[in-house]
Scaffold this motif. Structure first.
Motif, short mmCIF file in Angstrom:
data_model
loop_
_atom_site.label_atom_id
_atom_site.label_comp_id
_atom_site.label_asym_id
_atom_site.label_seq_id
_atom_site.Cartn_x
_atom_site.Cartn_y
_atom_site.Cartn_z
N ASP A 464 0.83 -1.20 0.00
CA ASP A 464 0.00 0.00 0.00
C ASP A 464 0.87 1.25 0.00
O ASP A 464 2.02 1.24 0.44
CB ASP A 464 -0.91 0.02 1.24
CG ASP A 464 -1.82 -1.20 1.28
OD1 ASP A 464 -2.33 -1.58 0.22
OD2 ASP A 464 -1.98 -1.78 2.39
N TYR A 465 0.24 2.32 -0.47
CA TYR A 465 0.90 3.63 -0.46
C TYR A 465 0.56 4.33 0.86
O TYR A 465 -0.60 4.39 1.26
CB TYR A 465 0.40 4.47 -1.64
CG TYR A 465 0.92 5.89 -1.65
CD1 TYR A 465 2.21 6.16 -2.13
CD2 TYR A 465 0.13 6.94 -1.20
CE1 TYR A 465 2.68 7.46 -2.13
CE2 TYR A 465 0.60 8.24 -1.20
CZ TYR A 465 1.89 8.49 -1.68
OH TYR A 465 2.36 9.77 -1.67
N THR A 466 1.56 4.84 1.56
CA THR A 466 1.39 5.44 2.89
C THR A 466 1.94 6.86 2.89
O THR A 466 3.01 7.12 2.33
CB THR A 466 2.11 4.62 3.96
OG1 THR A 466 1.65 3.26 3.92
CG2 THR A 466 1.83 5.20 5.36
N GLY A 491 -2.33 4.69 7.50
CA GLY A 491 -2.36 3.24 7.68
C GLY A 491 -3.69 2.76 8.22
O GLY A 491 -4.71 3.44 8.12
N ARG A 492 -3.64 1.59 8.84
CA ARG A 492 -4.87 0.99 9.35
C ARG A 492 -5.26 1.51 10.73
O ARG A 492 -6.33 1.20 11.24
CB ARG A 492 -4.68 -0.54 9.44
CG ARG A 492 -4.59 -1.23 8.08
CD ARG A 492 -4.24 -2.67 8.21
NE ARG A 492 -2.89 -2.85 8.79
CZ ARG A 492 -2.34 -4.03 9.04
NH1 ARG A 492 -3.01 -5.14 8.78
NH2 ARG A 492 -1.12 -4.10 9.55
N GLY A 493 -4.42 2.30 11.37
CA GLY A 493 -4.73 2.86 12.68
C GLY A 493 -4.39 1.90 13.82
O GLY A 493 -3.93 0.77 13.60
N PHE A 494 -4.61 2.34 15.04
CA PHE A 494 -4.34 1.52 16.20
C PHE A 494 -5.41 0.44 16.33
O PHE A 494 -6.60 0.71 16.16
CB PHE A 494 -4.36 2.36 17.49
CG PHE A 494 -3.27 3.39 17.57
CD1 PHE A 494 -1.96 3.01 17.84
CD2 PHE A 494 -3.55 4.73 17.40
CE1 PHE A 494 -0.96 3.96 17.93
CE2 PHE A 494 -2.55 5.68 17.48
CZ PHE A 494 -1.26 5.29 17.73
N PRO A 495 -5.04 -0.78 16.69
CA PRO A 495 -6.06 -1.76 17.07
C PRO A 495 -6.82 -1.26 18.30
O PRO A 495 -6.27 -0.57 19.15
CB PRO A 495 -5.23 -3.03 17.39
CG PRO A 495 -3.94 -2.83 16.67
CD PRO A 495 -3.69 -1.36 16.65
#
Length: 565
Positions: A464-466, A491-495
Motif C-alpha cells: 500500500d501507499y502510505t 495506515g490501518r490505525g491503532f487496534p
C-alpha cells in the motif's frame, strides 16, 4: 466544674421564671374565667327578660300596627312598655338601656337612666337607629353582637318579633370597667376583643407595644415588640367576643425570690472567673500549643525553613519540647534533601537510558539496504543512505541532554523518513509543516521521531501507499503557551485493544518483552513535565492513526530553571 455549675444556675433561673409565669397565668386565668362567667350570667338574665317580654307582653302587638289607626291605644301600650323597661333596668346594673323599635311607625323609645346628659343619650339613640334601620342580616336570638359606633364599641342583643325589635344595649367600656381597677402592672390591662381579635378597649396600648391578642385556650403566650407581655384570655359563651388580659413580664418577674438575684450574681461571678482562668490557660498552655500546631502545619506543607519554633519565654517543659521539635525538623529536612537528590539522580539516569535506546531492527534493516544497493551498484543512493545513517546516529549519540530545539528534532525525523523511503521506494511520502517562530523552541529529543517510527513499523508496507504528515502549531490557553504537534498516517490505525490501553495510560509490553516506543515517550514526558504535557491517541476514519502532543513552551524544573523560545 464551673460550666456545669453555671449551667445548673441558668436552668434554675429559667425554671423559676417558668414557674412564676405559670402561677401568674393560672391565677389570671381563674380571675378572667370568674369575671367572664359573671358577665355571661348577667347577660343571660337580660336575655331571659327580653324573651319573656316578647313572649308574654301583648302590648308589643299594638307596636306592629300603624299608630294613626288608634293613637290612644298605641300611646298607652308604649307607656306600659316604657314603665316595664324602666322598672326592669334597675335590676341590671351592667346594662346601659333597654329599647323597643317599631319598624312600621319608625318609632324608637328606650330607658333614660343612663349617661351623663342629653347629648350622650342622643348619640346612643342615633347608634341604635343605625343598627335597627340598617338591619340586613339575620341575628341569632341567643347571641350578643358587637356594634362599632362613632364613639367606640357596644354590645347589643336584638330580638325581633314581627316588625318590632326588642333589645338591650351596653357600652363595652362599662363591662370592662371593674377590671381596670385590677393591678396588671405598668402598661398592662384587661380588655374586650372581637372574634377577629380587634381590641374594643385600650387599642392604643395594643398598637403601641405590638401585642398579639390571639391566645390559645387554657394557655398563655408571650407577645410584644418593645417588651414581653404575658397574654391570656377567656371567650364568652353568650356572644362573639373575648375577655383578654396582658401583663408586662417585668411585673411578673419582680416578684421572684431573692434566690434568682443571688443565682444571677453567682453566674456573673463564675463567668468572670472563667474568663480569668481562660486567660491564664491561654498564656501558660494554649499559646505554646498553638505555636507547636502552626509549626506542624508548616512542616506538613513542606515549608521546612519556617517550621522551626522561635525561642520565647515559656515553661521548662515546653522549652524542652520546642528544642526537640526543632531538632526533628532539621533532621527531616536533611533526610528529605538526601532522598530528593537521589530521586533526581535516578530520574536523570532513567531519562538518559530511555532516550539512548536504539532499535536494533532499524540498524540491521539499514545495513541490509546498503548491502542491496551495493549489489546493484547504485553508488549515489549508497552515499545518500550512508550520510543519512551517519547523521541519524550522530544525533542519537549526542542527544544526552533533556531538550533539543524543534528544528533539530524535525531535521532528525526527516532524515529518518528519508532512510525509510529508500527502504520502501515509491510507497512512502511525508510532509512536515511548522511555523518559523517555533523552530528554536525546546522539546524533548526523539519524541516526534519515536512516534513516526511507530507509524512506519505498523502502517508502511510494500503493498500500500502510505503518507505521514507532521504538523506543528502554536496554542494559547489563558496565560500559558503550548506547542501543538500532530502526527498522522494513512495506515490501518491503532487496534482497538491497543488504543484502549493507550487512552487508559496503561503500561504495555510487546510479546518479546521489549518496551513499546510510545510508552517510552509517555514516560519521558512525565519525568520532564510532571503531567503538564498532554499526549492523545486516536484513529481518524479513512486516514489511520493520529497522535497529538501539547507541550508547554516555558517550563520550570530543578535541573533547568527556565527554557524560552
Amino acid at each position: 466544674m464551673i460550666v456545669p455549675f453555671v449551667t445548673v444556675l441558668i436552668i434554675i433561673n429559667y425554671y423559676s421564671v417558668q414557674v412564676v409565669r405559670n402561677q401568674v397565668a393560672d391565677s389570671n386565668h381563674n380571675m378572667l374565667s370568674m369575671y367572664m362567667g359573671e358577665i355571661d350570667r348577667r347577660l343571660s338574665a337580660v336575655d331571659h327578660y327580653l324573651f319573656h317580654l316578647v313572649g308574654q307582653n301583648l302590648d308589643l302587638l299594638d307596636m306592629e300596627l300603624p299608630k294613626n289607626m288608634d293613637m290612644d291605644r298605641y300611646m298607652k301600650a308604649q307607656l306600659r312598655l316604657f314603665n316595664s323597661m324602666n322598672q326592669e333596668i334597675g335590676y341590671h346594673e351592667s346594662i346601659d338601656l333597654l329599647f323597643i323599635y317599631s319598624a312600621v311607625n319608625q318609632d324608637l323609645f328606650m330607658t333614660q337612666t343612663f349617661g351623663r346628659g342629653y347629648e350622650e343619650r342622643a348619640e346612643v339613640r342615633n347608634q341604635i337607629l343605625k343598627l335597627v334601620q340598617g338591619d340586613t342580616q339575620p341575628y341569632n336570638n341567643n347571641r350578643w353582637y358587637i356594634w362599632k359606633g362613632d364613639q367606640g364599641y357596644y354590645l347589643f342583643h336584638l330580638v325581633k318579633a314581627g316588625d318590632v325589635y326588642v333589645g338591650a344595649w351596653v357600652d363595652a367600656d362599662k363591662i370592662i370597667f371593674p377590671l381596670d381597677r385590677v393591678d396588671f402592672g405598668e402598661n398592662g390591662s384587661a380588655l374586650l376583643a372581637t372574634q377577629d381579635w380587634v381590641p374594643m378597649n385600650h387599642a392604643d396600648l395594643v398598637g403601641q407595644y405590638g401585642i398579639s391578642l390571639q391566645y390559645e385556650p387554657s394557655r398563655y403566650h408571650l407577645s410584644g415588640d418593645k417588651a414581653q407581655y404575658l397574654v391570656m384570655g377567656q371567650s364568652s359563651s353568650k356572644g362573639h367576643f373575648h375577655l383578654i388580659a396582658f401583663i408586662p413580664e417585668s411585673k411578673i418577674l419582680e416578684k421572684l425570690p431573692y434566690l434568682q438575684r443571688i443565682s444571677s450574681i453567682l453566674t456573673i461571678g463564675a463567668g468572670i472567673f472563667l474568663l480569668l482562668f481562660i486567660f491564664f490557660m491561654r498564656k501558660v498552655f494554649l499559646l505554646p500549643i498553638s505555636r507547636l500546631i502552626v509549626s506542624i502545619r508548616k512542616l506538613q506543607s513542606g515549608n521546612f525553613s519556617h517550621a522551626h519554633i522561635k525561642e520565647v519565654p515559656t515553661s521548662t517543659e515546653y522549652r524542652m519540647l520546642n528544642e526537640a521539635f526543632n531538632q526533628m525538623v532539621r533532621e527531616i529536612e536533611k533526610l528529605k534533601i538526601d532522598v530528593y537528590e537521589e530521586k533526581l539522580n535516578h530520574q536523570k539516569a532513567e531519562l538518559k537510558h530511555l532516550q539512548l535506546q536504539i532499535n536494533p531492527h532499524f540498524f540491521l534493516n539499514s545495513l541490509n539496504i546498503i548491502y542491496n544497493l551495493a549489489t546493484i551498484k547504485d553508488f549515489k543512493l549508497i552515499q545518500e543512505m550512508s550520510m543519512c545513517l551517519v547523521t541519524y546516529f550522530r544525533f542519537m549519540f549526542r542527544s544526552n541532554s533533556s531538550f533539543v530545539t524543534l528544528q533539530d528534532e524535525l531535521m532528525h525525523t526527516e532524515n529518518y523518513l528519508r532512510i525509510q523511503q529508500l527502504r520502501f521506494p515509491d510507497r512512502l511520502t511525508f510532509h512536515v509543516t511548522a511555523p518559523e517562530q517555533l523552530m528554536n523552541c525546546p522539546i524533548p529529543p526523539l519524541v516526534i521521531q519515536t512516534i513516526v517510527e511507530n507509524s512506519v513499523k505498523h502502517a508502511v508496507n510494500m503493498d500500500d501507499y502510505t503518507e505521514i504528515t507532521i504538523r506543528v502549531g502554536l496554542e494559547q490557553e489563558q496565560e500559558s503557551t503550548y506547542a501543538r504537534i500532530e502526527i498522522q498516517d494513512t495506515g490501518r490505525g491503532f487496534p482497538q485493544s491497543v488504543l484502549d490501553q493507550l487512552q487508559q495510560d496503561e503500561e504495555w509490553e510487546s510479546k518479546e518483552g521489549e518496551q513499546i516506543g510510545i510508552w517510552n515517550v509517555k514516560r519521558r514526558l512525565r519525568l520532564l513535565y510532571h503531567y503538564q504535557a498532554v499526549i492523545e491517541f486516536s484513529n481518524t476514519p479513512g486516514k489511520g492513526a493520529n497522535v497529538r502532543f501539547r507541550l508547554p513552551i516555558k517550563i520550570k524544573k530543578e535541573q533547568e530553571l527556565s527554557l524560552f523560545c
